[in-house]
Design an enzyme around this catalytic site. Structure first.
Site, PDB file in Angstrom:
ATOM      1  N   GLU A 424      -2.849  -0.041   5.338  1.00 49.85           N
ATOM      2  CA  GLU A 424      -2.262  -0.696   3.923  1.00 49.85           C
ATOM      3  C   GLU A 424      -0.979  -0.885   3.978  1.00 49.85           C
ATOM      4  O   GLU A 424      -0.266   0.335   3.950  1.00 49.85           O
ATOM      5  CB  GLU A 424      -3.173  -0.349   3.010  1.00 49.85           C
ATOM      6  N   ASN A 483      -1.099  -6.194  -0.001  1.00 48.96           N
ATOM      7  CA  ASN A 483      -1.299  -6.516  -1.423  1.00 48.96           C
ATOM      8  C   ASN A 483      -0.611  -7.809  -1.908  1.00 48.96           C
ATOM      9  O   ASN A 483       0.587  -8.019  -1.732  1.00 48.96           O
ATOM     10  CB  ASN A 483      -1.084  -5.250  -2.323  1.00 48.96           C
ATOM     11  N   GLU A 515      -5.307  -8.334   0.277  1.00 54.23           N
ATOM     12  CA  GLU A 515      -5.845  -7.475  -0.771  1.00 54.23           C
ATOM     13  C   GLU A 515      -5.703  -8.274  -2.154  1.00 54.23           C
ATOM     14  O   GLU A 515      -4.552  -8.408  -2.512  1.00 54.23           O
ATOM     15  CB  GLU A 515      -5.453  -6.081  -0.865  1.00 54.23           C
ATOM     16  N   ASP A 544      -9.485  -5.694  -4.156  1.00 54.27           N
ATOM     17  CA  ASP A 544      -9.004  -4.456  -4.372  1.00 54.27           C
ATOM     18  C   ASP A 544      -9.324  -3.896  -6.065  1.00 54.27           C
ATOM     19  O   ASP A 544      -9.583  -4.736  -6.559  1.00 54.27           O
ATOM     20  CB  ASP A 544      -7.320  -4.484  -4.503  1.00 54.27           C
ATOM     21  N   GLU A 601     -10.582   4.414  -2.056  1.00 55.75           N
ATOM     22  CA  GLU A 601      -9.235   4.997  -2.278  1.00 55.75           C
ATOM     23  C   GLU A 601      -9.270   6.092  -2.797  1.00 55.75           C
ATOM     24  O   GLU A 601      -9.783   6.485  -3.573  1.00 55.75           O
ATOM     25  CB  GLU A 601      -8.411   3.704  -2.924  1.00 55.75           C
TER      26      GLU A 601
END
Length: 658
Positions: A424, A483, A515, A544, A601
């Site tokens: 990520e 993201n 995401e 997410d 996460e």
């Protein structure tokens, strides 16, 4: 400084006439002495006539300057003219010894010597305010006497002449020192007078401003309270007064909650009636003479001045907040309308009215942001945070251009095999002045200064650079997650930006995973078309922070999301929380029924990892496996976490390249 020049002119003019009269008397006495000694000749009478003419010219010049007002309007020119007159008189006096036959300064002509020296010394003593005038008069006289003494070549005369030369030096120094003292005293006097005048003007300005505001209708037409113009004048006036009497001025700013929704649903007439009721409630609570004003819209202010102003302001705020819990009735309707309050005080928090209003606004914003219906008093941290935000916004563009903002990467691993399954990309910025800047600060600043696309593009570039290198480590099927803030879909075309970046770096869209939080999914007007295009272009999609919103299952199915990322708030201490275990189990079941990968996460302990694996979670990321790291540190980490066979292959490949 013009005021000092005017004072110097005034000092000279004050005794100028008496000085000229004394000159005439002394001139006449000198001529009379020469007559008594039977030495008066035609040269002496010519000298006397010239001296009288000079005195008359000086008197005329003074009268002319005074008549025309030049003494005050042009002090520098007046000083020059008066100094030239003094020089002319000094030169005439200096010529006296040369008109007397065989001048004996220490002999028969000693009276003339004494009178000339006295006139020179008197000039220096009297005209301390302006050295050029005094020296213009005295130096020619003293030089004349010195030359006559030394020119006789008699020991006594030479010694006296040398002493006289020393006296000239002392006169010059003392004159300069005296003028400096005079100027300093005049400057101090002028500053004191200016200060007193400024206070007087401030008081006059306040009275004049109040009169104007009264004449211009200083009341808000809707509520009958003071309007914004009157508020600013009163606040500035109260602060000016407080600065003199050493008191406080407190400022309360009130903001009405949900006012816009009342306006939208019930109409502007209902909103106006509501504002009038709020104004009446404020007036009934604040009854100590403090100013109540409507600043505009749904914002009100109370200015509290006088003794114990800050304590009284807190009391007013508490009473208003308590009263706001009761319904407000108007036109057979009622509503509970909450208020948020910001408080700041002079001189504790600000030095002037503008700063005080800004401080109160910052406190109000903090009250609305944190938890409405409360009082927030200004704290210096609010100003520091505002300054920090300003610096971040100011330096953001340059940081993006120079690469100071970049992506760090956190690995994602299979909970069972510990195989690397993805990375990520996380935005990072170490500011040279502020230190670490958090991702939310960066994203919010980018949105404020319209740099969201540039910021996301820079992180996408770093993600592409990593994706191109992963096949070297045997990770060709591993994706890099990026993201995208939900609000970015309304600011620019995310698919177009990603297409430009991936094409420029030769990276297939399938190598990237986008995401998006549930907030974006819930607003089809913003995200629907762009998400569909991202799916069609081949990007993998992940939701997410799953579990924090209210995703539509139908939308998840229709969008063909590849992964659900369970928020870290459910993962923390999951080994000791049966509730979180049940929630995660339900979400895992949902993901499996939709054929979606589940990523958890925030995994930080082996116990949590074991429980998550038992619950059916397949992929995880967190500090247990690796912290976010720059791309330069990934080589070693990847090599250390590869299976043994792949490690040997990767090392051999790197050695062969080397």
């Amino acid at each position: 400084m013009p005021a000092v020049l005017q004072a110097q002119v005034a000092d000279i003019a004050d005794g100028y006439r008496s000085t000229l009269i004394l000159n005439l008397i002394t001139l006449t006495v000198c001529l009379f002495i020469l007559h008594i000694q039977n030495e008066a000749g035609w040269a002496n009478f010519v000298w006397y006539a010239a001296a009288v003419v000079v005195v008359a010219c000086r008197a005329y010049a003074l009268n002319a300057l005074n008549r025309r007002g030049k003494l005050l309007s042009a002090p520098q020119s007046s000083l020059t003219i008066l100094s030239l007159g003094a020089l002319a008189s000094g030169v005439v006096w200096a010529a006296l010894p040369w008109t007397v036959y065989d001048f004996e300064p220490l002999g028969s002509h000693a009276p003339l010597f004494l009178m000339m020296g006295g006139m020179a010394a008197g000039s220096v003593i009297k005209q301390i305010g302006y050295t050029p005038l005094a020296l213009s008069y005295s130096i020619p006289i003293l030089l004349s006497l010195m030359v006559n003494l030394i020119g006789n070549w008699r020991p006594n005369d030479v010694l006296v002449g040398l002493c006289l030369s020393l006296m000239i030096f002392v006169f010059i120094r003392r004159s300069i020192w005296a003028e400096r003292m005079f100027v300093s005293s005049q400057v101090a006097r002028h500053e004191a007078t200016t200060l007193a005048d400024s206070l007087t003007r401030a008081n006059s300005d306040i009275l004049r401003q109040n009169s104007r505001l009264e004449a211009l209708a200083n009341r808000d037409t809707l509520t009958g309270l003071a309007n914004r113009m009157f508020f600013h004048g009163r606040l500035a006036g109260d602060i000016a007064r407080a600065a003199v009497v050493k008191e406080q001025v407190a400022l309360l700013i009130f903001d009405v909650e949900r006012f816009q929704s009342i306006n939208d649903t019930l109409g502007h007439s209902a909103g106006d009636a509501l504002l009038r009721e709020i104004a009446n409630r404020l007036s009934s609570i604040v009854e100590d003479g403090s100013l109540i004003a409507r600043l505009g819209g749904d914002e009100f202010a109370v200015v509290v001045s006088g003794p114990d102003a800050l304590h009284r302001a807190r009391t007013h705020a508490a009473a208003v907040l308590e009263a706001s819990r009761r319904p407000i009735h108007w036109h057979q309707r009622q509503a509970v309308v909450g208020l948020s309050v910001g408080l700041a005080a002079y001189p504790d928090h600000a030095d002037n009215a503008e700063e005080l209003l800004a401080c109160a606004d910052m406190a109000l914003y903090d009250a609305k942001r944190a938890d409405r219906r409360q009082l927030r008093e200004f704290d210096p941290d609010l100003r520091r945070n505002a300054e920090r935000k300003r610096i971040i916004e100011q330096d953001l563009d340059r940081a993006i251009q120079t690469g100071a903002i970049g992506a760090w990467f956190q690995p994602q691993v299979d909970l069972t095999t510990r195989r690397i399954t993805g990375f990520e990309a996380l935005v990072r910025w170490q500011h040279p002045q502020l230190g670490f800047v958090s991702p939310p600060e960066i994203v919010n600043a980018a949105r404020t200064v319209h740099l969201s696309e540039q910021l996301t593009a820079s992180i996408a570039r770093d993600a592409c650079l990593l994706a191109r290198r992963l096949p070297e480590f045997g990770l060709g099927d591993v994706t890099v997650a990026l993201n995208v803030s939900p609000r970015e879909f309304a600011l620019y075309s995310v698919p177009c930006m990603l297409q430009r970046v991936t094409s420029a770096h030769g990276v297939a869209p399938s190598a990237l995973e986008i995401e998006i939080t549930e907030e974006a999914i819930l607003d089809p007007a913003l995200a629907d078309d762009q998400l569909k295009r991202l799916e069609q272009d081949g990007y993998k999609l992940a939701v997410d922070d799953f579990g924090m919103g209210h995703s539509s299952l139908a939308y998840l199915i229709g969008l063909k999301v590849d992964r659900l990322k369970i928020d870290r708030s459910f993962v923390k201490d999951v080994a000791r929380s049966e509730t979180n275990q049940k929630l995660i189990s339900a979400m895992v079941s949902l993901g499996q029924s939709l054929s979606l990968d589940i990523v958890v996460e925030g995994v930080e302990t082996p116990e949590d990892a074991a429980i998550l694996a038992r619950l059916g979670c397949s992929i995880a990321q967190g500090y247990l496996f690796a912290r976010p790291m720059p791309a330069s540190a990934l080589d070693t980490w990847i090599t250390d976490h590869q299976p043994t066979a792949l490690k040997r292959k990767t090392r051999a490949k790197h050695l062969s390249v080397a």
